[in-house]
Scaffold this motif. Structure first.
Motif, mmCIF file in Angstrom:
data_model
loop_
_atom_site.group_PDB
_atom_site.id
_atom_site.type_symbol
_atom_site.label_atom_id
_atom_site.label_comp_id
_atom_site.label_asym_id
_atom_site.label_seq_id
_atom_site.Cartn_x
_atom_site.Cartn_y
_atom_site.Cartn_z
ATOM 1 N N ASN A 1 0.836 -1.192 0.000
ATOM 2 C CA ASN A 1 0.000 0.000 0.000
ATOM 3 C C ASN A 1 0.876 1.249 0.000
ATOM 4 O OD1 ASN A 1 -1.993 1.949 0.544
ATOM 5 N ND2 ASN A 1 -3.170 0.526 1.792
ATOM 6 N N VAL A 2 1.958 1.203 0.787
ATOM 7 C CA VAL A 2 2.900 2.320 0.826
ATOM 8 C C VAL A 2 3.588 2.487 -0.523
ATOM 9 C CG1 VAL A 2 5.022 3.186 1.895
ATOM 10 C CG2 VAL A 2 3.284 2.064 3.296
ATOM 11 N N ALA A 3 3.987 1.362 -1.126
ATOM 12 C CA ALA A 3 4.655 1.422 -2.431
ATOM 13 C C ALA A 3 3.754 2.029 -3.493
ATOM 14 C CB ALA A 3 5.097 0.027 -2.858
ATOM 15 N N ALA B 1 -18.037 -7.388 8.961
ATOM 16 C CA ALA B 1 -16.915 -7.521 8.027
ATOM 17 C C ALA B 1 -17.210 -6.786 6.721
ATOM 18 C CB ALA B 1 -16.630 -8.997 7.751
ATOM 19 N N MET B 2 -18.459 -6.818 6.288
ATOM 20 C CA MET B 2 -18.839 -6.218 5.013
ATOM 21 C C MET B 2 -18.738 -4.688 5.039
ATOM 22 S SD MET B 2 -22.304 -6.787 2.744
ATOM 23 C CE MET B 2 -23.400 -5.864 3.817
ATOM 24 N N VAL B 3 -19.033 -4.071 6.198
ATOM 25 C CA VAL B 3 -19.090 -2.603 6.234
ATOM 26 C C VAL B 3 -17.898 -1.952 6.908
ATOM 27 C CG1 VAL B 3 -21.613 -2.595 6.185
ATOM 28 C CG2 VAL B 3 -20.439 -2.587 8.396
ATOM 29 N N SER B 4 -17.064 -2.726 7.619
ATOM 30 C CA SER B 4 -16.004 -2.090 8.410
ATOM 31 C C SER B 4 -14.757 -1.756 7.597
ATOM 32 C CB SER B 4 -15.630 -2.981 9.600
ATOM 33 O OG SER B 4 -15.095 -4.206 9.151
ATOM 34 N N TYR B 5 -14.389 -2.619 6.644
ATOM 35 C CA TYR B 5 -13.171 -2.383 5.854
ATOM 36 C C TYR B 5 -13.428 -1.506 4.636
ATOM 37 C CZ TYR B 5 -8.949 -3.519 3.130
ATOM 38 O OH TYR B 5 -7.789 -3.451 2.396
ATOM 39 N N ALA B 6 -14.664 -1.437 4.181
ATOM 40 C CA ALA B 6 -14.999 -0.730 2.944
ATOM 41 C C ALA B 6 -14.580 0.741 2.941
ATOM 42 C CB ALA B 6 -16.494 -0.859 2.652
ATOM 43 N N PRO B 7 -14.804 1.514 4.027
ATOM 44 C CA PRO B 7 -14.405 2.927 3.972
ATOM 45 C C PRO B 7 -12.902 3.120 3.787
ATOM 46 C CG PRO B 7 -15.939 2.542 5.785
ATOM 47 C CD PRO B 7 -15.527 1.199 5.279
ATOM 48 N N GLY B 8 -12.083 2.385 4.539
ATOM 49 C CA GLY B 8 -10.640 2.548 4.418
ATOM 50 C C GLY B 8 -10.124 2.131 3.055
ATOM 51 N N ALA B 9 -10.536 0.952 2.602
ATOM 52 C CA ALA B 9 -10.067 0.455 1.308
ATOM 53 C C ALA B 9 -10.579 1.316 0.165
ATOM 54 C CB ALA B 9 -10.516 -0.995 1.118
ATOM 55 N N GLY B 10 -11.828 1.740 0.241
ATOM 56 C CA GLY B 10 -12.412 2.541 -0.824
ATOM 57 C C GLY B 10 -11.793 3.924 -0.930
ATOM 58 N N LEU B 11 -11.661 4.606 0.205
ATOM 59 C CA LEU B 11 -11.086 5.952 0.184
ATOM 60 C C LEU B 11 -9.620 5.901 -0.228
ATOM 61 C CD1 LEU B 11 -12.655 7.578 3.387
ATOM 62 C CD2 LEU B 11 -13.379 7.828 1.011
ATOM 63 N N ARG B 12 -8.871 4.952 0.321
ATOM 64 C CA ARG B 12 -7.452 4.854 -0.037
ATOM 65 C C ARG B 12 -7.281 4.385 -1.478
ATOM 66 N NH1 ARG B 12 -3.677 4.735 -2.206
ATOM 67 N NH2 ARG B 12 -1.553 4.060 -1.724
ATOM 68 N N GLY B 13 -8.130 3.490 -1.924
ATOM 69 C CA GLY B 13 -7.956 2.894 -3.237
ATOM 70 C C GLY B 13 -8.323 3.802 -4.396
ATOM 71 N N SER B 14 -9.300 4.696 -4.201
ATOM 72 C CA SER B 14 -9.718 5.502 -5.350
ATOM 73 C C SER B 14 -10.062 6.948 -5.003
ATOM 74 C CB SER B 14 -10.916 4.851 -6.050
ATOM 75 O OG SER B 14 -12.038 4.792 -5.186
ATOM 76 N N TRP B 15 -10.842 7.173 -3.936
ATOM 77 C CA TRP B 15 -11.424 8.502 -3.745
ATOM 78 C C TRP B 15 -10.457 9.566 -3.240
ATOM 79 C CZ3 TRP B 15 -15.479 9.050 -6.425
ATOM 80 C CH2 TRP B 15 -16.404 8.011 -6.587
ATOM 81 N N ILE B 16 -9.464 9.194 -2.462
ATOM 82 C CA ILE B 16 -8.574 10.201 -1.885
ATOM 83 C C ILE B 16 -7.833 10.981 -2.967
ATOM 84 C CG2 ILE B 16 -6.697 8.521 -1.558
ATOM 85 C CD1 ILE B 16 -5.831 10.108 0.897
ATOM 86 N N ALA C 1 0.230 12.241 0.503
ATOM 87 C CA ALA C 1 -0.964 12.059 1.335
ATOM 88 C C ALA C 1 -1.357 10.586 1.423
ATOM 89 C CB ALA C 1 -2.127 12.879 0.770
ATOM 90 N N THR C 2 -1.289 9.897 0.289
ATOM 91 C CA THR C 2 -1.667 8.485 0.303
ATOM 92 C C THR C 2 -0.677 7.634 1.087
ATOM 93 O OG1 THR C 2 -0.609 8.193 -1.870
ATOM 94 C CG2 THR C 2 -2.974 8.598 -1.855
ATOM 95 N N ILE C 3 0.586 8.044 1.111
ATOM 96 C CA ILE C 3 1.554 7.260 1.877
ATOM 97 C C ILE C 3 1.293 7.407 3.369
ATOM 98 C CG2 ILE C 3 3.464 8.907 2.219
ATOM 99 C CD1 ILE C 3 5.370 6.676 1.342
ATOM 100 N N TYR C 4 0.813 8.596 3.784
ATOM 101 C CA TYR C 4 0.456 8.775 5.192
ATOM 102 C C TYR C 4 -0.722 7.872 5.566
ATOM 103 C CZ TYR C 4 3.302 13.037 4.844
ATOM 104 O OH TYR C 4 4.322 13.921 4.642
ATOM 105 N N MET C 5 -1.718 7.817 4.689
ATOM 106 C CA MET C 5 -2.862 6.956 4.967
ATOM 107 C C MET C 5 -2.448 5.492 4.941
ATOM 108 S SD MET C 5 -6.634 6.883 3.161
ATOM 109 C CE MET C 5 -7.946 5.857 3.881
ATOM 110 N N ALA C 6 -1.551 5.141 4.027
ATOM 111 C CA ALA C 6 -1.070 3.757 3.952
ATOM 112 C C ALA C 6 -0.335 3.365 5.228
ATOM 113 C CB ALA C 6 -0.147 3.591 2.743
#
Length: 393
Positions: free
Chosen positions: A141-143, A212-227, A245-250
């Motif tokens: 994720n950092v890479a 499980a369905m709703v807890s990981y979605a915000p972090g993965a979604g925001l980091r993966g595309s929206w940020i 910014a993304t490396i800080y979140m990673a």
């Protein structure tokens, strides 16, 4: 076993990279092949949905065939092949096809590690081992942040993907060479075969699947595309600044994974751990929504980091679910939990992409569509938390 652990962790790092790279690629993909923010989100959603759809067959393969071969073959053909298609892409549909293939290729990697831990490791060490794989693997994720921004400027996005395809093939070969399968289970041939129906009859598993369905979605979604789009369109940040910014979140997600792995040795109630992390995530999402476009850049990045840290409670969700699973359903059980976790990300990426596009058509306010994304994640998480907390089982 140590060599196998290293290569499986590297493979999980590739999986993390693939799910996070679109945030950095977003500006150049928009400029070169006209891929908008909603299409980036759709592409990431398809990766997660393909990944989730593979969990049932992967679970069966783990229970009945070789985990080592399963991981190596799917990673090389799906991950490596998808990366090549991505590097050759000329349209949104090419990116969609590539991300589906890569999702299929990455689908068995983490579950192979979890299956081996569940079969061989002491119960009290399971959460720690899962957290270790997640934390170290999240270096991928950092890479996919500042280092990827550097590669983007040096060899371009196509060259970066071809290098990734080669790296994926090397890791797959190493898994085949160094990972050892756990001993085969001796099955009672006279007993009825256990299947998916037996798994779904474990009623206490349902609230765990929902959270499980709703807890990981915000972090993965925001980091993966929206940020990436949010910081670019609303705050005017360039690719280098977005990479920082993304490396800080990673890093926040890595620290979260390492912290949540062994935390049940300090806080004995896994329910308190999972619910507490969900409430903290919800608070961060509400603040992002309420202050969309008005928070200073530093405060906004801190809120993204908070979401990343607290959505890393996956090891304890998996740990709690694992305690309910019989030995002969372990492979299918852990992949079922992962199906809901990863499938939730894919589902909400598709939903938020559609809502983003509709809001964008309805208003000229640049920040409004992103506010819709934040509130969608918040509402879904709130519903999941209520059900999980109130269910005494």
């Amino acid at each position: 076993m140590v060599k196998g652990f290293v290569w499986l962790t590297l493979a999980y790092g590739l999986s993390q990279f693939y799910r996070a790279c679109l945030a950095v690629f977003a500006p150049v993909l928009d400029a070169e092949i006209n891929l908008g923010a909603d299409q980036i989100s759709t592409a990431l959603g398809l990766w997660f949905l393909a990944f989730a759809a593979m969990q049932i067959p992967v679970g069966w393969l783990l229970d009945h065939k070789s985990p080592r071969v399963t991981a190596a073959v799917l990673l090389s053909l799906g991950g490596g092949g998808g990366a090549i298609i991505f590097g050759l892409a000329q349209s949104a549909w090419s990116i969609y096809a590539a991300m589906i293939l890569i999702g299929i290729g990455c689908s068995p990697v983490l579950m192979t590690s979890l299956y081996i831990f569940a079969r061989l490791a002491p119960r009290e060490r399971f959460g720690t081992l899962v957290g270790l794989v997640l934390g170290l693997g999240s270096l991928g994720n950092v890479a996919a942040s500042a280092p990827l921004s550097f590669a983007l400027a040096t060899i371009g996005w196509r060259g970066s993907m071809f290098v990734l395809a080669a790296a994926t093939a090397v890791v797959a070969i190493a898994i085949l060479r160094f990972v050892a399968d756990p001993p085969r289970l001796v099955r009672d041939q006279t007993a009825p075969k256990a299947g998916l129906g037996d798994l779904m009859r474990i009623a206490p598993l349902y609230p765990i699947l929902l959270i499980a369905m709703v807890s990981y979605a915000p972090g993965a979604g925001l980091r993966g595309s929206w940020i990436g789009g949010y910081l670019s369109e609303v705050y005017g940040l360039d690719a280098g600044q977005i990479g920082n910014a993304t490396i800080y979140m990673a890093f926040a997600m890595i620290v979260g994974s390492l912290a949540f792995g062994p935390i049940d040795r300090v806080i004995k109630s896994r329910k308190v751990i999972i619910a507490g992390s969900g409430i903290a995530t919800l608070g961060s999402l509400v603040l992002l929504w309420m202050g969309a476009g008005t928070w200073p850049v530093a405060a906004t990045v801190l809120l993204f980091m908070s979401v990343g840290f607290f959505t890393a409670s996956y090891p304890q969700i998996m740990n709690q679910g694992r305690t309910l699973l019989p030995e002969n359903l372990m492979g299918r059980g852990v992949t079922m939990i992962n199906l809901f976790s990863i499938g939730g990300v894919g589902l909400f990426q598709i939903v938020t992409a559609r809502l983003f596009a509709r809001t964008q058509l309805a208003t000229d306010v640049v920040v409004a569509p992103y506010g819709t994304v934040f509130v969608t994640f918040a509402v879904a998480l709130a519903i999941g938390l209520v059900v999980y907390i109130l269910n005494r089982r």
